[in-house]
Design a protein around this motif. Structure first.
Motif, mmCIF file in Angstrom:
data_model
loop_
_atom_site.group_PDB
_atom_site.id
_atom_site.type_symbol
_atom_site.label_atom_id
_atom_site.label_comp_id
_atom_site.label_asym_id
_atom_site.label_seq_id
_atom_site.Cartn_x
_atom_site.Cartn_y
_atom_site.Cartn_z
ATOM 1 N N GLY A 40 34.843 -10.266 -91.591
ATOM 2 C CA GLY A 40 35.554 -10.289 -90.322
ATOM 3 C C GLY A 40 36.269 -8.995 -89.996
ATOM 4 N N SER A 41 36.473 -8.144 -90.981
ATOM 5 C CA SER A 41 37.206 -6.887 -90.744
ATOM 6 C C SER A 41 36.254 -5.700 -90.871
ATOM 7 C CB SER A 41 38.337 -6.751 -91.767
ATOM 8 O OG SER A 41 38.903 -5.454 -91.709
ATOM 9 N N PRO A 42 36.262 -4.788 -89.893
ATOM 10 C CA PRO A 42 35.395 -3.607 -89.992
ATOM 11 C C PRO A 42 35.675 -2.793 -91.249
ATOM 12 C CG PRO A 42 36.282 -3.830 -87.774
ATOM 13 C CD PRO A 42 36.996 -4.843 -88.618
ATOM 14 N N ALA A 43 36.916 -2.809 -91.715
ATOM 15 C CA ALA A 43 37.273 -1.998 -92.880
ATOM 16 C C ALA A 43 36.650 -2.532 -94.163
ATOM 17 C CB ALA A 43 38.796 -1.940 -93.021
ATOM 18 N N THR A 44 36.463 -3.833 -94.231
ATOM 19 C CA THR A 44 35.935 -4.430 -95.474
ATOM 20 C C THR A 44 34.526 -4.997 -95.315
ATOM 21 O OG1 THR A 44 36.956 -6.546 -94.863
ATOM 22 C CG2 THR A 44 38.271 -5.043 -96.229
ATOM 23 N N GLN A 45 33.929 -4.798 -94.156
ATOM 24 C CA GLN A 45 32.626 -5.425 -93.895
ATOM 25 C C GLN A 45 31.531 -4.914 -94.830
ATOM 26 O OE1 GLN A 45 30.502 -5.125 -89.978
ATOM 27 N NE2 GLN A 45 31.289 -7.207 -89.798
ATOM 28 N N GLU A 47 31.818 -3.623 -97.869
ATOM 29 C CA GLU A 47 32.015 -4.120 -99.217
ATOM 30 C C GLU A 47 31.650 -5.602 -99.300
ATOM 31 O OE1 GLU A 47 34.084 -2.239 -97.582
ATOM 32 O OE2 GLU A 47 33.988 -0.407 -98.778
ATOM 33 N N ALA A 48 31.986 -6.347 -98.239
ATOM 34 C CA ALA A 48 31.655 -7.772 -98.249
ATOM 35 C C ALA A 48 30.137 -8.002 -98.249
ATOM 36 C CB ALA A 48 32.282 -8.459 -97.035
ATOM 37 N N ILE A 49 29.429 -7.178 -97.485
ATOM 38 C CA ILE A 49 27.957 -7.326 -97.434
ATOM 39 C C ILE A 49 27.355 -7.006 -98.803
ATOM 40 C CG2 ILE A 49 25.842 -6.373 -96.439
ATOM 41 C CD1 ILE A 49 27.443 -5.982 -93.827
ATOM 42 N N LEU A 50 27.830 -5.928 -99.415
ATOM 43 C CA LEU A 50 27.329 -5.570 -100.745
ATOM 44 C C LEU A 50 27.684 -6.634 -101.774
ATOM 45 C CD1 LEU A 50 28.114 -1.745 -100.736
ATOM 46 C CD2 LEU A 50 25.884 -2.858 -100.469
ATOM 47 N N ALA A 51 28.871 -7.225 -101.628
ATOM 48 C CA ALA A 51 29.265 -8.289 -102.556
ATOM 49 C C ALA A 51 28.368 -9.520 -102.370
ATOM 50 C CB ALA A 51 30.727 -8.666 -102.329
ATOM 51 N N LEU A 52 28.014 -9.810 -101.125
ATOM 52 C CA LEU A 52 27.089 -10.931 -100.880
ATOM 53 C C LEU A 52 25.723 -10.665 -101.511
ATOM 54 C CD1 LEU A 52 27.884 -11.837 -97.171
ATOM 55 C CD2 LEU A 52 28.196 -13.297 -99.150
ATOM 56 N N GLN A 53 25.299 -9.408 -101.430
ATOM 57 C CA GLN A 53 24.014 -9.042 -102.034
ATOM 58 C C GLN A 53 24.030 -9.287 -103.533
ATOM 59 O OE1 GLN A 53 23.105 -4.927 -101.589
ATOM 60 N NE2 GLN A 53 21.259 -5.034 -102.822
ATOM 61 N N ALA A 54 25.190 -8.979 -104.159
ATOM 62 C CA ALA A 54 25.292 -9.142 -105.612
ATOM 63 C C ALA A 54 25.224 -10.591 -106.033
ATOM 64 C CB ALA A 54 26.599 -8.510 -106.108
ATOM 65 N N GLU A 116 29.116 -4.133 -87.597
ATOM 66 C CA GLU A 116 29.184 -2.708 -87.288
ATOM 67 C C GLU A 116 27.767 -2.142 -87.162
ATOM 68 O OE1 GLU A 116 32.049 -0.883 -86.778
ATOM 69 O OE2 GLU A 116 32.955 -2.889 -86.811
ATOM 70 N N GLU A 117 27.567 -1.302 -86.164
ATOM 71 C CA GLU A 117 26.234 -0.784 -85.869
ATOM 72 C C GLU A 117 25.627 -0.057 -87.059
ATOM 73 O OE1 GLU A 117 26.156 1.456 -82.311
ATOM 74 O OE2 GLU A 117 24.041 2.001 -82.499
ATOM 75 N N GLU A 118 26.453 0.659 -87.798
ATOM 76 C CA GLU A 118 25.920 1.439 -88.927
ATOM 77 C C GLU A 118 25.460 0.543 -90.094
ATOM 78 O OE1 GLU A 118 29.164 3.825 -90.135
ATOM 79 O OE2 GLU A 118 30.274 2.162 -91.048
ATOM 80 N N LEU A 119 25.810 -0.749 -90.036
ATOM 81 C CA LEU A 119 25.451 -1.653 -91.130
ATOM 82 C C LEU A 119 24.226 -2.512 -90.819
ATOM 83 C CD1 LEU A 119 29.030 -2.838 -92.165
ATOM 84 C CD2 LEU A 119 27.634 -1.050 -93.213
#
Length: 544
Positions: A40-45, A47-54, A116-119
């Motif tokens: 939900g936060s652009p600042a942690t998005q 890291e959250a996506i990478l954590a979901l991948q793990a 975020e567009e870059e993600l």
């Protein structure tokens, strides 16, 4: 009494409590949603996506896909996915309920979590990985194969988890192969050596380029030896597989030649008629299959697969009737005049070809029934198609029927009597005229059956018979005129010779050169043994 009521109440509460405790838990949901809160936060998005991948959990596919599609919401501190029905659901797809037990929908102004567009690219790559957990078998295979060639060793945990869940043997093999290909890039030499041994066990042809690169640049001796051994084992397997494939293709070609030659064995071997239009009888069988297929497509589309049950016997009837008309109208006036018969039947064949071209065009095709599609995987990467297996079985069946007809029936006895001594057979009451007509019709009918079967594996065109007519005559002559056993040996011999010589010669014209080579070998053989493999004996030979 009061104590009894208290005990009963306790029992009821105990049972109820046991029921609550037995409610199935949802392992992974809490962890998944806890990790996903950072989305939900652009600042942690990121890291959250990478954590979901793990986590490597297929459930996160729904979360990430909803995030990518703008359908992921936050609801009372939980992650919620907007379903197709407009209600919110948890990561497992269970509906979220309000205090009244009703499904929850996003309120007006409640915005979805923005990605975020870059993600976008990162999410897309993770979603592609998760396709190995999908429902479609072919999609799982394709996803696993793609991951194996990606060179991204971070995909190994996802593949290992997919391998644990996979129940399809073929898909699991592809996943194991992909894991081993990625492990070739591992920093540990022992892991690389183990991966090479796994690829050797799996006979992984796709891993050969990586193994050769490893052999050239591997610093560790044991890993290098494992790569060398894997390459040798895979190449040996490929060589054996190619030999089996050539042999099967040769048997398949021999089966087509056998069915076609059975007809020639009757018209040429028994009657002595050089029927150059025999290839066009095969063409008639192919076009009969095509016409029946089109008729089913337009009138019986729901029973399209059954057209072949009609086409096969109808090909026999159509080619037989055409042969009967041909014999009664032209051939019977040319008995004893082989040169004229050859020229006339050659001309008739050209008329048939041009007529088919004018009516059907240059090329058509027959779609095999669905049960003829696919095949049997006899070795990894080598499939015997059902259509070719059917043709081999059909040739054996046609041979058996013709043998029983000619050598185990009264009708066959009369046919052989007429062919061996026409005058004597006529004296004992055999109608030689009728025998001639029916025998010629039987020969052409068998060519029609060959054409119908050939339509399963080849295109249908006016010149399809020309491809096989020379080989069919070679089969009859090499096998020994009128000898069924000789025809079997000659048809499969020519078929195998063609398919073995083609890869040996190589190049785009290999099939033509192989046919020329086989023809040269046949001429040489006939110079040494003019009567073929099984020459006629007894009165028949003396009469010839």
């Amino acid at each position: 009494m009061a104590s009894l009521l208290s005990l009963a109440l306790l029992l009821v509460l105990g049972i109820a409590g046991a029921g609550v405790a037995a409610t199935p838990s949802r392992p992974g949901v809490t962890e998944l949603e806890s990790t996903a809160k950072g989305l939900g936060s652009p600042a942690t998005q990121r890291e959250a996506i990478l954590a979901l991948q793990a986590i490597s959990d297929p459930s996160m596919e729904a979360v990430l896909r909803a995030l990518k599609d703008g359908a992921l919401y936050q609801w009372k501190g939980r992650i919620a996915i907007l379903g197709d029905d407009g209600t919110l659901k948890d990561a497992r797809g269970q509906p979220l309920l309000d205090a009244q037990g009703q499904p929850v929908s996003p309120e007006s102004g409640h915005e979805a979590i923005a990605l975020e567009e870059e993600l976008f690219g990162l999410v897309q790559r993770i979603l592609e990985r998760l396709e190995v957990f999908g429902a479609d078998r072919e999609a799982r295979k394709a996803a696993a194969f793609k991951l194996g060639g990606s060179g991204d060793i971070s995909a190994i945990p996802v593949l290992l988890k997919a391998a644990e869940r996979e129940t399809d043997r073929d898909v699991k093999t592809v996943i194991e192969e992909s894991v081993a290909k990625l492990q070739l890039l591992a920093p540990d030499p022992a892991t690389r050596a183990g991966a090479a041994r796994s690829l050797a066990r799996l006979r992984s042809e796709a891993a050969l380029p990586q193994l050769r690169a490893m052999l050239a640049h591997e610093p560790d001796g044991k890993a290098k030896a494992a790569a060398r051994d894997a390459i040798q084992r895979i190449e040996s397997f490929m060589g054996l597989r190619n030999i089996v494939a050539y042999l099967f293709n040769g048997v398949s070609l021999g089966a087509v030649l056998l069915i076609m030659s059975l007809g020639l064995a009757v018209t040429f071997g028994l009657m002595g008629i050089i029927n150059m239009a025999h290839g066009e009888m095969l063409m008639l069988g192919s076009y009969t299959a095509y016409v029946v297929q089109e008729a089913f497509a337009s009138r019986l589309a729901s029973h399209q697969d059954y057209y072949f049950f009609v086409a096969l016997p109808l090909s026999f009837v159509v080619a037989g009737l055409v042969g009967l008309a041909l014999e009664g109208g032209i051939i019977r006036f040319l008995y004893g005049r082989p040169l004229e018969t050859l020229i006339v039947t050659w001309g008739i064949g050209m008329i048939f070809q041009q007529s088919a071209r004018l009516y059907f065009g240059d090329q058509t095709s027959v779609n095999p029934p669905t049960w003829f599609r696919g095949g049997v995987e006899v070795m990894r990467g080598l499939i015997f198609p059902w259509s070719r297996i059917f043709i081999v079985a059909l040739s054996v069946a046609a041979l058996a029927v013709l043998y029983l007809l000619l050598y185990r029936s009264y009708a066959g006895l009369r046919v052989r009597a007429v062919m061996q001594n026409r005058a004597m057979a006529s004296c004992v009451g055999v109608s030689t005229r009728k025998i001639d007509a029916l025998t010629f019709a039987l020969g052409t009918a068998l060519a029609g059956v060959a054409g119908c079967a050939l339509a399963l594996i080849s295109t249908v065109d006016p010149e399809v018979g020309k491809t096989y007519i020379v080989d069919a005559f070679m089969v009859v002559v090499l096998g020994g005129v009128g000898k069924l056993l000789g025809m079997v040996a000659a048809s499969f011999g020519i078929g195998l010779s063609n398919k073995i010589l083609e890869p040996s010669i190589g190049g785009t014209a290999a099939a033509i050169y192989a046919k020329v080579a086989v023809l040269a070998l046949a001429i040489g053989f006939l110079q040494w043994r003019p009567t073929g493999l099984f020459p006629a004996k007894g009165r028949a030979a003396e009469a010839a």
